[in-house]
Design an enzyme around this catalytic site. Structure first.
Site, PDB file in Angstrom:
ATOM      1  N   SER A  65       1.395  -1.323   0.144  1.00 52.32           N
ATOM      2  CA  SER A  65       0.026  -0.305   0.405  1.00 52.32           C
ATOM      3  C   SER A  65       0.524   0.929   0.200  1.00 52.32           C
ATOM      4  O   SER A  65       0.158   1.943  -0.339  1.00 52.32           O
ATOM      5  CB  SER A  65      -1.121   0.381   0.699  1.00 52.32           C
ATOM      6  OG  SER A  65      -1.613  -1.509   0.879  1.00 52.32           O
TER       7      SER A  65
ATOM      8  N   HIS B  81       1.006   4.833   4.688  1.00 56.80           N
ATOM      9  CA  HIS B  81      -0.204   5.607   3.286  1.00 56.80           C
ATOM     10  C   HIS B  81       0.552   6.880   3.200  1.00 56.80           C
ATOM     11  O   HIS B  81       0.519   7.113   2.506  1.00 56.80           O
ATOM     12  CB  HIS B  81      -1.351   4.997   3.696  1.00 56.80           C
ATOM     13  CG  HIS B  81      -2.218   3.699   3.390  1.00 56.80           C
ATOM     14  ND1 HIS B  81      -3.548   3.549   3.489  1.00 56.80           N
ATOM     15  CD2 HIS B  81      -1.602   2.535   3.194  1.00 56.80           C
ATOM     16  CE1 HIS B  81      -3.369   2.443   2.792  1.00 56.80           C
ATOM     17  NE2 HIS B  81      -2.435   1.406   3.802  1.00 56.80           N
TER      18      HIS B  81
END
Length: 370
Positions: A263, A321
């Site tokens: 991610s 993230h």
């Protein structure tokens, strides 16, 4: 632009399914089991006299019994910023080596382009002389491969690596190795290599499918912007950098636990494309009638991850993230000028090493410029 829009619109399938954090009992610090009496007061344990303890030990030795062993006291994960020095050095060194290797790779690609052209001409001429085979599987695979864009061919290796690691998670014999090297945890004894290997690691099939689908969708745009060499250097560096940001936040908050997934690196790809083309139109995969700009999509995702980090949401690794997104934004605005456009001295050194003599570099230009 239309082709990019149809693929880039699938970002919403991933925005809520990335950055998984493995559940681990060590993540809940301070949870120690203890036994209490049924009544409201605890009884004071009687201390055994030394003489009685010696007599009991001699008696158990005569019987051949082992003395009772007290259970070890559970240790809390070590929380120290000093343990982050090695990951910091690894992050800086790996990022520098990635972009250096990418510059040399681009030089070698440009040097062999002419030879590849003549090889392709000779291969086409031989194919015309040979009798054509109908239903040849190899020929069909080659046709499919040639029909892909350069970006899709570039990320095919990344997707295959993720699929291989996913299969390794299903082998019981490899579980201990997978947890040690393919999950990133600042409380683990192994800190550096999991920063890279966890970027290719997914335990859930849906998690892997969502991440790889978004990577496939944005692959053509990001490779057209940067070229395959620069893209791969940025992708690998983003995985390590986002993991280091996760290390720092976990150590600061004390919420230690293992994480895995691509991610952070994919957030760098998404942020780079959205920063370079903020007015591009995106759409939700299941609701194509609703469109919005890439700039607004990036702002929304960054806001959600910021809220998750502040409020302590633990289902996703929001720190990774944010680290990936900020690195993607920084690289498009400043990093490309500071890193990639200053690769000429390294390419000259490599050129002189290859030619065994002084000479000017011919690899300072080439594909892959924003």
């Amino acid at each position: 632009m239309m082709a990019w829009r149809s693929r880039a619109g699938s970002w919403a399938a991933w925005s809520g399914a990335t950055g998984a954090i493995l559940p681990h009992p060590g993540a809940h610090r301070g949870f120690l089991l203890h036994h209490q009496q049924r009544c409201g007061f605890r009884k004071v344990a009687k201390r055994a006299e030394p003489k009685k303890e010696a007599e009991q030990g001699e008696l158990m030795q005569k019987r051949g019994e082992a003395p009772p062993v007290e259970p070890p006291t559970p240790q809390l994960p070590e929380r120290s910023f000093g343990r982050l020095v090695k990951p910091l050095v690894f992050t800086v060194g790996f990022t520098g080596c990635s972009f250096g290797a990418a510059a040399i790779w681009q030089y070698e690609s440009l040097k062999s382009r002419v030879q590849s052209y003549f090889d392709e001409v000779r291969a086409d001429w031989l194919d015309k002389l040979r009798p054509q085979k109908h239903g040849d599987f190899r020929k069909q695979v080659n046709q499919w491969w040639n029909s892909l864009s350069e970006g899709q061919r570039t990320v095919t290796g990344i997707i295959a690596s993720n699929a291989l690691v996913f299969c390794c998670w299903r082998i019981p014999y490899l579980q201990r190795t997978m947890v040690r090297y393919f999950t990133s945890n600042p409380a683990s004894k192994t800190l550096c290599w999991p920063m890279l290997l966890s970027t290719f690691s997914h335990y859930s099939l849906f998690h892997m499918a969502a991440n790889m689908y978004v990577l496939w969708s944005f692959s053509s745009s990001i490779v057209n912007m940067m070229g395959r060499e620069q893209f791969l250097a940025m992708y690998l560096s983003a995985g390590v950098i986002s993991t280091f940001v996760s290390y720092v936040c976990k150590t600061a908050t004390g919420r230690l636990g293992p994480s895995l997934g691509a991610s952070g690196a994919i957030m760098t790809v998404l942020a780079a494309v959205c920063t370079k083309m903020p007015e591009a139109k995106l759409a939700i995969i299941f609701l194509p009638m609703y469109t919005f700009t890439a700039g607004n999509a990036l702002k929304t995702i960054v806001a959600l991850d910021t809220a998750g980090l502040i409020m302590g949401w633990r289902f996703f690794d929001h720190a990774a993230h944010l680290g990936g997104a900020l690195f993607g934004i920084w690289y498009v605005l400043y990093g490309h000028e500071l890193i990639w456009k200053n690769r000429e001295p390294l390419v000259k050194i490599w050129h002189n090493f290859r030619t065994r003599g002084p000479g000017s570099s011919s690899g300072s230009g080439g594909n892959g410029s924003i």
